[in-house]
Every structure is written in structure tokens, then in C-alpha cells.
Design a protein around this motif. Sequence first.
Motif, PDB file in Angstrom:
ATOM      1  N   GLU A  24      -5.610  -8.701  -6.589  1.00  0.00           N
ATOM      2  CA  GLU A  24      -4.232  -8.400  -6.196  1.00  0.00           C
ATOM      3  C   GLU A  24      -3.276  -9.236  -7.049  1.00  0.00           C
ATOM      4  N   ASP A  25      -2.036  -8.812  -7.124  1.00  0.00           N
ATOM      5  CA  ASP A  25      -1.053  -9.484  -7.974  1.00  0.00           C
ATOM      6  C   ASP A  25      -0.508 -10.732  -7.272  1.00  0.00           C
ATOM      7  N   HIS A  26      -1.026 -11.889  -7.673  1.00  0.00           N
ATOM      8  CA  HIS A  26      -0.560 -13.151  -7.103  1.00  0.00           C
ATOM      9  C   HIS A  26       0.012 -14.091  -8.161  1.00  0.00           C
ATOM     10  N   SER A  27      -0.192 -13.764  -9.435  1.00  0.00           N
ATOM     11  CA  SER A  27       0.275 -14.657 -10.496  1.00  0.00           C
ATOM     12  C   SER A  27       0.960 -13.861 -11.603  1.00  0.00           C
ATOM     13  N   PRO A  28       2.123 -14.337 -12.078  1.00  0.00           N
ATOM     14  CA  PRO A  28       2.790 -13.672 -13.209  1.00  0.00           C
ATOM     15  C   PRO A  28       2.117 -13.986 -14.540  1.00  0.00           C
ATOM     16  N   LEU A  29       1.156 -14.899 -14.527  1.00  0.00           N
ATOM     17  CA  LEU A  29       0.538 -15.343 -15.775  1.00  0.00           C
ATOM     18  C   LEU A  29      -0.652 -14.487 -16.192  1.00  0.00           C
ATOM     19  N   VAL A  30      -1.205 -13.697 -15.273  1.00  0.00           N
ATOM     20  CA  VAL A  30      -2.371 -12.865 -15.595  1.00  0.00           C
ATOM     21  C   VAL A  30      -2.202 -11.485 -14.983  1.00  0.00           C
ATOM     22  N   ARG A  31      -2.947 -10.538 -15.520  1.00  0.00           N
ATOM     23  CA  ARG A  31      -3.010  -9.195 -14.952  1.00  0.00           C
ATOM     24  C   ARG A  31      -4.488  -8.826 -14.819  1.00  0.00           C
ATOM     25  N   ILE A  32      -5.006  -9.016 -13.638  1.00  0.00           N
ATOM     26  CA  ILE A  32      -6.432  -8.791 -13.403  1.00  0.00           C
ATOM     27  C   ILE A  32      -6.606  -7.490 -12.630  1.00  0.00           C
ATOM     28  N   PRO A  33      -7.273  -6.505 -13.197  1.00  0.00           N
ATOM     29  CA  PRO A  33      -7.485  -5.240 -12.478  1.00  0.00           C
ATOM     30  C   PRO A  33      -8.231  -5.476 -11.165  1.00  0.00           C
ATOM     31  N   LYS A  34      -7.865  -4.724 -10.165  1.00  0.00           N
ATOM     32  CA  LYS A  34      -8.490  -4.893  -8.850  1.00  0.00           C
ATOM     33  C   LYS A  34     -10.003  -4.719  -8.920  1.00  0.00           C
ATOM     34  N   SER A  35     -10.451  -3.774  -9.748  1.00  0.00           N
ATOM     35  CA  SER A  35     -11.888  -3.512  -9.837  1.00  0.00           C
ATOM     36  C   SER A  35     -12.659  -4.664 -10.457  1.00  0.00           C
ATOM     37  N   ASP A  36     -11.939  -5.600 -11.111  1.00  0.00           N
ATOM     38  CA  ASP A  36     -12.608  -6.728 -11.756  1.00  0.00           C
ATOM     39  C   ASP A  36     -12.512  -8.016 -10.945  1.00  0.00           C
ATOM     40  N   GLY A  37     -11.855  -7.960  -9.791  1.00  0.00           N
ATOM     41  CA  GLY A  37     -11.796  -9.125  -8.919  1.00  0.00           C
ATOM     42  C   GLY A  37     -13.104  -9.318  -8.165  1.00  0.00           C
ATOM     43  N   ALA A  38     -13.310 -10.515  -7.650  1.00  0.00           N
ATOM     44  CA  ALA A  38     -14.549 -10.822  -6.930  1.00  0.00           C
ATOM     45  C   ALA A  38     -14.704  -9.966  -5.682  1.00  0.00           C
ATOM     46  N   ALA A  39     -13.586  -9.629  -5.031  1.00  0.00           N
ATOM     47  CA  ALA A  39     -13.664  -8.834  -3.804  1.00  0.00           C
ATOM     48  C   ALA A  39     -14.222  -7.447  -4.085  1.00  0.00           C
ATOM     49  N   ALA A  40     -13.670  -6.777  -5.116  1.00  0.00           N
ATOM     50  CA  ALA A  40     -14.143  -5.434  -5.448  1.00  0.00           C
ATOM     51  C   ALA A  40     -15.581  -5.460  -5.952  1.00  0.00           C
ATOM     52  N   ARG A  41     -15.902  -6.474  -6.770  1.00  0.00           N
ATOM     53  CA  ARG A  41     -17.279  -6.572  -7.267  1.00  0.00           C
ATOM     54  C   ARG A  41     -18.257  -6.777  -6.104  1.00  0.00           C
ATOM     55  N   SER A  42     -17.866  -7.596  -5.145  1.00  0.00           N
ATOM     56  CA  SER A  42     -18.723  -7.828  -3.974  1.00  0.00           C
ATOM     57  C   SER A  42     -18.884  -6.552  -3.162  1.00  0.00           C
ATOM     58  N   LEU A  43     -17.776  -5.836  -2.962  1.00  0.00           N
ATOM     59  CA  LEU A  43     -17.829  -4.590  -2.199  1.00  0.00           C
ATOM     60  C   LEU A  43     -18.745  -3.576  -2.871  1.00  0.00           C
ATOM     61  N   HIS A  44     -18.566  -3.364  -4.173  1.00  0.00           N
ATOM     62  CA  HIS A  44     -19.396  -2.387  -4.880  1.00  0.00           C
ATOM     63  C   HIS A  44     -20.872  -2.786  -4.831  1.00  0.00           C
ATOM     64  N   PHE A  45     -21.139  -4.076  -4.938  1.00  0.00           N
ATOM     65  CA  PHE A  45     -22.526  -4.542  -4.915  1.00  0.00           C
ATOM     66  C   PHE A  45     -23.155  -4.280  -3.548  1.00  0.00           C
ATOM     67  N   VAL A  46     -22.433  -4.594  -2.481  1.00  0.00           N
ATOM     68  CA  VAL A  46     -22.975  -4.366  -1.136  1.00  0.00           C
ATOM     69  C   VAL A  46     -23.131  -2.869  -0.872  1.00  0.00           C
ATOM     70  N   GLN A  47     -22.197  -2.056  -1.336  1.00  0.00           N
ATOM     71  CA  GLN A  47     -22.341  -0.602  -1.194  1.00  0.00           C
ATOM     72  C   GLN A  47     -23.613  -0.123  -1.895  1.00  0.00           C
ATOM     73  N   TRP A  48     -23.845  -0.638  -3.087  1.00  0.00           N
ATOM     74  CA  TRP A  48     -25.050  -0.265  -3.837  1.00  0.00           C
ATOM     75  C   TRP A  48     -26.307  -0.732  -3.106  1.00  0.00           C
ATOM     76  N   LEU A  49     -26.284  -1.944  -2.587  1.00  0.00           N
ATOM     77  CA  LEU A  49     -27.437  -2.476  -1.857  1.00  0.00           C
ATOM     78  C   LEU A  49     -27.709  -1.667  -0.596  1.00  0.00           C
ATOM     79  N   ALA A  50     -26.653  -1.280   0.119  1.00  0.00           N
ATOM     80  CA  ALA A  50     -26.830  -0.500   1.346  1.00  0.00           C
ATOM     81  C   ALA A  50     -27.511   0.831   1.047  1.00  0.00           C
ATOM     82  N   GLU A  51     -27.186   1.418  -0.094  1.00  0.00           N
ATOM     83  CA  GLU A  51     -27.764   2.713  -0.458  1.00  0.00           C
ATOM     84  C   GLU A  51     -29.162   2.574  -1.037  1.00  0.00           C
TER      85      GLU A  51
END
Length: 580
Positions: A378-405
Motif C-alpha cells: 500500500e502507498d505509505h511512503s512518497p520515496l518508493v512505489r511498490i506494487p501491491k503484488s510485490d508486497g509481503a502481504a500479497a506474496r503471503s496470500l498467494h503462497f497460502v492460496q497455492w498451498l491450500a490448493e
Amino acid sequence: MKTTTIFILVFVAFVSLTAAQTQTEPTNAAEAAAQKARAVAELDTKYQAWVATLSPEQQAWEKVLQSELGGFYLPIHKRQKVAGQSNAWDFVEDDPDLPRVLLIGDSVSRAYTQTVRSELAGKANVHRAPANCGPTATGLKKMDVWLGDGKWDIIHFNFGIHDRKTKLADYSGRLEQLITRMQGTGAKLIFANTTPLPDVPGKYSSASVIERNAAAANVMAKQQVEVNDLFAAISPRLAELQKPDDCHFSGEGNTFLGKTVAAFLEPRLGKRYDLSARVSDINPEAKQHPAINYVFADEKGKPKDLQHAVVDTRVPSKGKLVIWLMGHNQQLFESIASYGLHGIQPHYANGWFSKIEAEALDSGKAIGAIRLEAATGEDHSPLVRIPKSDGAAARSLHFVQWLAENHPEGNWQQFLTDDQSDLLWEKVILSGISHGSTTAARWAKHQKVARVVMFSGPRDQLESWQGFESATPANRYFGFTHVLDGGWTGDHYCRSWQMLGLAEFGSIVNVDDTQSPFNHSRRLITNCDVQESSRKAHTIVVRGREKWDRVWRYLYTHPVNQVGDPVPPDPNCTMDLRKK
């Protein structure tokens, strides 16, 4: 004269024997009853004396047995215990790292219980219901007693021989009710079908068992309960292993059945699964960021985006997911799995600080904001632009979704919302070391989680976010460091701990000379030998499973509502670390 002497000796011996028999053998029903009562009282006195030597938990178990074993089995149990003998109803002192198995059944299962227990020693805690369980009608009355208060991982049960005259419709209906009750425990259920009966007029009918096994098979198929086919296993060896005209088996037969049950149960006890998947394989939205050296493979094609996960299905699940925010640590993962925790190590873009000018990072807020954006996307800093899909939260979610399947055995689904669109954050433990522990703490300030475990951290000694209002209650933060770590000697960690409010939950505790639960403190330190190396000191707290298991177990599983007494702020901890 010699003949007379022999006659007298024989006569005296006869009189003595007759007198002895007169003293021990009753001559009427009243004497027989009195003699039996004396024997019962003597046995009970010895048994109660033995019970008095037991722990409170063992005494409680014996009390249940006294209530449930009945007039036939209880005296047998007492005699065996007084004689120092083991039996199927021995008290089982659980190993907390092993699954709990409950055997429910009649005298056939009682006879094979000890073999199952010995075969699965070190693999499972094998308990037996405190009764010869009898028919389904008794099961409906007594199931709550048999289940007790503990959590069961597997319940292996049988009803059949004592239901051989029960109407099939009633038998099936009662099985349905019993299964519903046992399913409420969350345990995996396994039905052991009934072993063969001989044809004995007026007593047994071989057809009665065949009919009830068929009825039970229909119920189990409907309820999706697995069947352990003991009928088929023992049938080829009946002439050898079953007692003549009896439902019971010889000692060898009981051993055979016990080993058969143990062999059936063992693969169902689970194992530790060490899993991995590449970000680039499971998340098509993931991007590389070469500017911070975040790439999916090196120049030789070696993967650099591998994510790791662990779960041990042999251990009762605590329903918590550890998200580890640092490089993979196999020893630590094995440990958290043994505690009943699931663990993942997401691979996310986290090296943004290296591309920011030092002056821009010196505001007291900049680093924490970048950490939070790297964690959440999420946008919390004017110094960086980090895509949501590359944040730890999204990576964790995708990993758990993959593990569940892809790994349903691990029950990863429990950490996802009903629509699988997000993690259930109240089940998440954020954890890491150094940079990872600092990000974990910053993230938990923003997102309420079950717990935060911080090794060698948090840092950010010039930042103010540690004092922000926290979405995660302060008693859920746990820290552990070595006193020669530069972050400790420089007062980085003590400052962060103090700003997080951890002094409210007890003083700083040295684990080298204090036993768990460490006075329920949230601030743990060690001074173990690291050859005076601050570098070794920084990582030693996550190296050495045998050395730190009691500490790690505390950090990850100690009840968060159990806290130490509040203490004043540490006067020796420098809170303003800016250069003057």
C-alpha cells in the motif's frame, strides 16, 4: 515299633492338612461370602495404597476407571496394578509433540491395545476409552466420558459384536449419532469393522457380523469415515489365531491385530512437510526489481525467488500461521512445525533502503513508512512505489492460496477468508530476525495479528513508529537478543522494546539462568558464548534448535494473556540516539 511311628506321623500330617483346609475352605455360603468380602477388601486396600502414590492426574484417571470398568474388569485391573502389571488402561502421559489417538471398542480391541501402544511408541500417544465399550446403545450414553476433555487427532472405533442382536436399522442409526458426536472433536475418525464370529448355536452367528459390517460400511461411506478392515485381515488365519467357539483371539492373534491396527494408523498420523514454490511460478503478477537486485534468477539461471513452507501433520495444529520475514531457516521451521504451527517464508522485494538518499531517510519516519509499504504493498511512503503484488502481504496470500490448493493435507485453507481473498490476520504470527523482525513489528503496528516474534530487533533506532498506536496489542510482542549484538550494545533494541510498551509485561530476563516461562516477560536476552563476536551474537538466537527450543517454544506459543508484572523504564537505555 517303627511301623507305629510311621503311622503316627502320617496321621498327624493328615490332621494338620485337614485343619489347614478347614481354616481356608468355606463350609457354607455365608463363610464363602465372608471370605470373598475379606479378599475384596484386602485387594482394595492394597489398590488404594497404590493409588495414593500416584500423581493427581493419574489419580483422576484411576477414579474414572473405578467408575466405568464395572464389576468384571475393575477387579482384574486392581489385581494387575497391585501386582505391578501393565494393561490396556494404563495412564498415558502425553508427549505434547505427538498426536493423540483414542481406541474405542470391546474386549477384542482391549486385547490389542497394548500392542498398538508399543508399536506406535514415539509416534503417537495411544489412549484407550475407560471401559469395555460394548454396544452402540452404551456408546450413546457414555461417549462424553470416553472422549474426556482432551483434543484427539485420531479416534479408531468399533461397535459390532455386542450389537449382533441389535436391529440393523437401529445399529446404523446409532452409528450415525455416534459419528456426529465424535466428529465434533475435530478428530480424524477410523472405523474398525468387526472381526469374525464362529457359528455357536445360541451364542454366536457368523452371519450377524457380516450383516453389521455391511451396514456399517454404508454408514461410513455416507459419513466419509475411513474403514480399517480387520475382518478381512484376520479371516485367513482364523483357525490359527481365534480361540475355539469364541469371539476372542489367542495372544498371538491379539498381537497380530494390534500390529495391523498400528500399521494402519501410522501413515495417517502425518509427517512434517517441507514445501517450496517459486514466486514466478505461482504468481503471474509478480515483478522483478533489478534496481534493488530483486530478481527471480541469477545470471546462471539459479532460482532466487524460492519460497518455503512447513507443517507437521503429526502434531495437533494450533491454528496459527508464522510468516517469517527473512531468509529460510530450516532449524527454526522444523521447531515451529513441532509446536503445531504452520510456517511460510514469502519472497518479496525488501531492499528499497539502498536506493534512497541518506538525508531523506533521516526524518524519523521515512524508514518505517518504506517498511510498511514493502510489507503491505500500500502507498505509505512518497520515496518508493511498490506494487501491491510485490508486497509481503500479497506474496503471503498467494503462497497460502497455492498451498491450500496443492497441499490439502496441511489444512492451509484455515488461514484464508471464506472467499479466499485475504488471510485471516488474527491467525498470523509475524516474525523475523534483524531487518525482518523490524519489519514484522512495524507491520503489526498497522495490522492486528496474533503475535509478533522479534529476534535481534527491532532496529530503526532513529525512528518514531515504535511509539505509534498499535493495531496489535502490546502484550503480543515478544523479543529475544544476545547482549553482545551491536543492536543491543547500541541500545537500539532496548529503545524499541521500551517504546513498544514491553516494560508493562515484566523485566528483561536472561534465559541462561531462568527457566520457561521466564516470568512471563516479553523481553528475553542471552549471554551465551559467542567468542566475543558481535556478528555471531546477532544470529546465534536463531541458530541451534536443541539449544533454544525452550525459548523458541515460549516465544511462539506462550499464552499472550499471561504477562509479568510491570516494571519502570530502564534508566540505562538511551532513548535519543541521534548524534549531538
